[in-house]
Motif scaffolding. Structure first.
Motif, PDB file in Angstrom:
ATOM      1  N   ILE A   1       0.840  -1.199   0.000  1.00  0.00           N
ATOM      2  CA  ILE A   1       0.000   0.000   0.000  1.00  0.00           C
ATOM      3  C   ILE A   1       0.869   1.241   0.000  1.00  0.00           C
ATOM      4  N   VAL A   2       0.523   2.195  -0.857  1.00  0.00           N
ATOM      5  CA  VAL A   2       1.078   3.550  -0.795  1.00  0.00           C
ATOM      6  C   VAL A   2      -0.078   4.486  -0.476  1.00  0.00           C
ATOM      7  N   ALA A   3       0.021   5.203   0.633  1.00  0.00           N
ATOM      8  CA  ALA A   3      -1.038   6.126   1.063  1.00  0.00           C
ATOM      9  C   ALA A   3      -0.450   7.529   1.145  1.00  0.00           C
ATOM     10  N   SER A   4      -0.916   8.420   0.292  1.00  0.00           N
ATOM     11  CA  SER A   4      -0.394   9.784   0.228  1.00  0.00           C
ATOM     12  C   SER A   4      -1.463  10.771   0.683  1.00  0.00           C
ATOM     13  N   GLY A   5      -1.100  11.646   1.624  1.00  0.00           N
ATOM     14  CA  GLY A   5      -2.058  12.621   2.131  1.00  0.00           C
ATOM     15  C   GLY A   5      -3.134  11.985   2.983  1.00  0.00           C
ATOM     16  N   ILE A   6      -2.741  11.086   3.884  1.00  0.00           N
ATOM     17  CA  ILE A   6      -3.687  10.329   4.698  1.00  0.00           C
ATOM     18  C   ILE A   6      -4.222  11.173   5.853  1.00  0.00           C
TER      19      ILE A   6
ATOM     20  N   LEU B   1       3.763   2.253   2.568  1.00  0.00           N
ATOM     21  CA  LEU B   1       4.532   3.488   2.418  1.00  0.00           C
ATOM     22  C   LEU B   1       3.579   4.663   2.597  1.00  0.00           C
ATOM     23  N   ILE B   2       3.837   5.473   3.621  1.00  0.00           N
ATOM     24  CA  ILE B   2       3.070   6.694   3.857  1.00  0.00           C
ATOM     25  C   ILE B   2       3.833   7.859   3.245  1.00  0.00           C
ATOM     26  N   VAL B   3       3.175   8.632   2.399  1.00  0.00           N
ATOM     27  CA  VAL B   3       3.790   9.781   1.740  1.00  0.00           C
ATOM     28  C   VAL B   3       3.149  11.052   2.284  1.00  0.00           C
ATOM     29  N   HIS B   4       3.990  12.013   2.661  1.00  0.00           N
ATOM     30  CA  HIS B   4       3.474  13.254   3.237  1.00  0.00           C
ATOM     31  C   HIS B   4       4.251  14.449   2.715  1.00  0.00           C
ATOM     32  N   GLY B   5       3.508  15.494   2.322  1.00  0.00           N
ATOM     33  CA  GLY B   5       4.125  16.764   1.951  1.00  0.00           C
ATOM     34  C   GLY B   5       4.162  17.677   3.161  1.00  0.00           C
ATOM     35  N   ASP B   6       5.340  18.114   3.542  1.00  0.00           N
ATOM     36  CA  ASP B   6       5.484  18.902   4.768  1.00  0.00           C
ATOM     37  C   ASP B   6       4.797  20.255   4.699  1.00  0.00           C
ATOM     38  N   LYS B   7       4.465  20.738   3.500  1.00  0.00           N
ATOM     39  CA  LYS B   7       3.773  22.019   3.361  1.00  0.00           C
ATOM     40  C   LYS B   7       2.286  21.831   3.046  1.00  0.00           C
ATOM     41  N   ASP B   8       1.773  20.662   3.399  1.00  0.00           N
ATOM     42  CA  ASP B   8       0.357  20.369   3.186  1.00  0.00           C
ATOM     43  C   ASP B   8      -0.489  21.277   4.082  1.00  0.00           C
ATOM     44  N   PRO B   9      -1.341  22.137   3.507  1.00  0.00           N
ATOM     45  CA  PRO B   9      -2.148  23.045   4.332  1.00  0.00           C
ATOM     46  C   PRO B   9      -3.390  22.381   4.924  1.00  0.00           C
ATOM     47  N   LEU B  10      -3.699  21.166   4.473  1.00  0.00           N
ATOM     48  CA  LEU B  10      -4.913  20.485   4.910  1.00  0.00           C
ATOM     49  C   LEU B  10      -4.662  19.402   5.946  1.00  0.00           C
TER      50      LEU B  10
ATOM     51  N   ASP C   1       1.223  14.892  11.914  1.00  0.00           N
ATOM     52  CA  ASP C   1       0.823  13.944  12.953  1.00  0.00           C
ATOM     53  C   ASP C   1      -0.045  12.819  12.415  1.00  0.00           C
ATOM     54  N   GLN C   2      -0.747  13.053  11.310  1.00  0.00           N
ATOM     55  CA  GLN C   2      -1.517  11.973  10.690  1.00  0.00           C
ATOM     56  C   GLN C   2      -0.585  10.886  10.150  1.00  0.00           C
ATOM     57  N   ALA C   3       0.458  11.305   9.461  1.00  0.00           N
ATOM     58  CA  ALA C   3       1.409  10.360   8.880  1.00  0.00           C
ATOM     59  C   ALA C   3       2.199   9.629   9.957  1.00  0.00           C
ATOM     60  N   THR C   4       2.639  10.346  10.979  1.00  0.00           N
ATOM     61  CA  THR C   4       3.437   9.701  12.021  1.00  0.00           C
ATOM     62  C   THR C   4       2.590   8.733  12.848  1.00  0.00           C
ATOM     63  N   TYR C   5       1.288   9.022  12.971  1.00  0.00           N
ATOM     64  CA  TYR C   5       0.405   8.066  13.657  1.00  0.00           C
ATOM     65  C   TYR C   5       0.372   6.739  12.895  1.00  0.00           C
TER      66      TYR C   5
ATOM     67  N   CYS D   1       5.958  -0.414   8.059  1.00  0.00           N
ATOM     68  CA  CYS D   1       5.584   0.876   7.487  1.00  0.00           C
ATOM     69  C   CYS D   1       6.776   1.810   7.355  1.00  0.00           C
ATOM     70  N   GLN D   2       6.864   2.467   6.210  1.00  0.00           N
ATOM     71  CA  GLN D   2       7.861   3.505   5.964  1.00  0.00           C
ATOM     72  C   GLN D   2       7.145   4.843   5.798  1.00  0.00           C
ATOM     73  N   LEU D   3       7.835   5.914   6.145  1.00  0.00           N
ATOM     74  CA  LEU D   3       7.311   7.262   5.943  1.00  0.00           C
ATOM     75  C   LEU D   3       8.266   8.022   5.040  1.00  0.00           C
ATOM     76  N   LYS D   4       7.738   8.497   3.918  1.00  0.00           N
ATOM     77  CA  LYS D   4       8.508   9.295   2.975  1.00  0.00           C
ATOM     78  C   LYS D   4       7.973  10.721   2.991  1.00  0.00           C
ATOM     79  N   ARG D   5       8.787  11.643   3.470  1.00  0.00           N
ATOM     80  CA  ARG D   5       8.384  13.036   3.540  1.00  0.00           C
ATOM     81  C   ARG D   5       8.990  13.843   2.394  1.00  0.00           C
TER      82      ARG D   5
END
Length: 286
Positions: free
Chosen positions: A129-134, A226-235, A239-243, A251-255
């Motif tokens: 699974i790749v989850a982006s903007g979770i 794989l959790i994908v997160h944009g650090d400048k996400d305004p929405l 903390d959602q990704a790190t949870y 699980c991996q986290l790619k920022r």
């Protein structure tokens, strides 16, 4: 998108005509789940065509249009506590209809919720699974930025045009109103929960699950994630990704430090490379 399109069709699930587009002929099958209102054209163009696209001789992508969005309507999207359960059923039935017993999943934004739930409810079918903007839990404040997007006239011009091309102006605003009203109901649920707490327990960071299994059931996921997160996400906050990173065993986290909510669009090449690497590494697992 037409040049890359292999075929399209639909399957009836729970009273909805669940439509899909299929791209590529590769042996690695991946279900792509768009965000709210999303389709292949609106959400995954960069992954399917152009210089930063995935290798369509290596991958087969199935892009679902979830119930009530795109061509998978009418009827209207069944908002409520079970809306994501219905999405999971629709996705699973679609892949069964296409005779894919095992597959990986990439989900963005609202689609990321469905991707994670597929891993919980369909552990024998989902390879990775790749989850982006979770987004998995609400607080008193964290859903407010999404609620503020209700008026589509205030959207970025290019973004708005992308969805107007699919829905038309009036339908786009009506469908987005329905989605934002659902978000408002979630916010009201948080406020009611906080009101029932003891005064000393009431903080702005009190968390309420959007979906019980999405929040509390992540430990049931067997496959790599794989959790994908944009650090400048305004929405959506980090903390959602790190949870998710803390709750899912493998699980991996790619920022992406300079990315916003649409990482896969703004940083398409880097996103592709990270996903290819992740799926290659995950192949040893499944």
């Amino acid at each position: 998108m037409e040049a890359a399109l292999r075929d399209t069709g639909s399957v009836e699930v729970n009273g909805f005509p669940i439509h899909y587009n299929r791209y590529g002929t590769g042996s690695t099958v991946v279900l792509l789940i768009p965000g709210a209102l999303g389709t292949a054209v609106t959400d995954f163009r960069q992954q399917l065509e152009g210089a930063d696209a995935f290798n369509l001789k290596r991958y087969t992508f199935v892009v679902i249009e979830l119930a009530g969005w795109g061509r998978s309507r009418p009827p209207k999207r069944p908002y409520g506590l079970s809306v994501y359960d219905n999405d999971v059923t629709c996705a699973a039935k679609l892949m069964e209809h296409l005779n894919y017993r095992n597959y990986s999943v990439i989900g963005w934004s609202d689609g990321a919720k469905v991707a994670i739930l597929l891993g919980i409810f369909q552990p024998s079918r989902v390879n990775a699974i790749v989850a982006s903007g979770i987004f998995t839990f609400c607080t008193q404040t964290n859903i407010l930025p999404t609620i503020k997007t209700q008026n589509v006239d205030h959207w970025d011009i290019g973004l708005r045009a992308n969805y107007v091309a699919v829905y038309g102006e009036e339908s786009l605003q009506s469908l987005w109103d329905d989605h934002i009203n659902f978000c408002k109901d979630l916010h009201a649920k948080v406020l009611a929960h906080v009101e029932n707490l003891k005064p000393e327990e009431r903080t702005k960071d009190v968390r309420v699950a959007i979906h019980e299994q999405l929040y509390h059931g992540q430990g049931k996921i067997r496959c790599p994630v794989l959790i994908v997160h944009g650090d400048k996400d305004p929405l959506i906050g980090l903390d959602q990704a790190t949870y998710c990173k803390a709750s899912i065993a493998n699980c991996q986290l790619k920022r992406f430090p300079e990315a916003s909510h649409n990482v896969h669009q703004s940083h398409a090449k880097e996103f592709r490379d990270a996903v290819v690497k992740f799926l290659d590494e995950s192949s040893d697992f499944f």
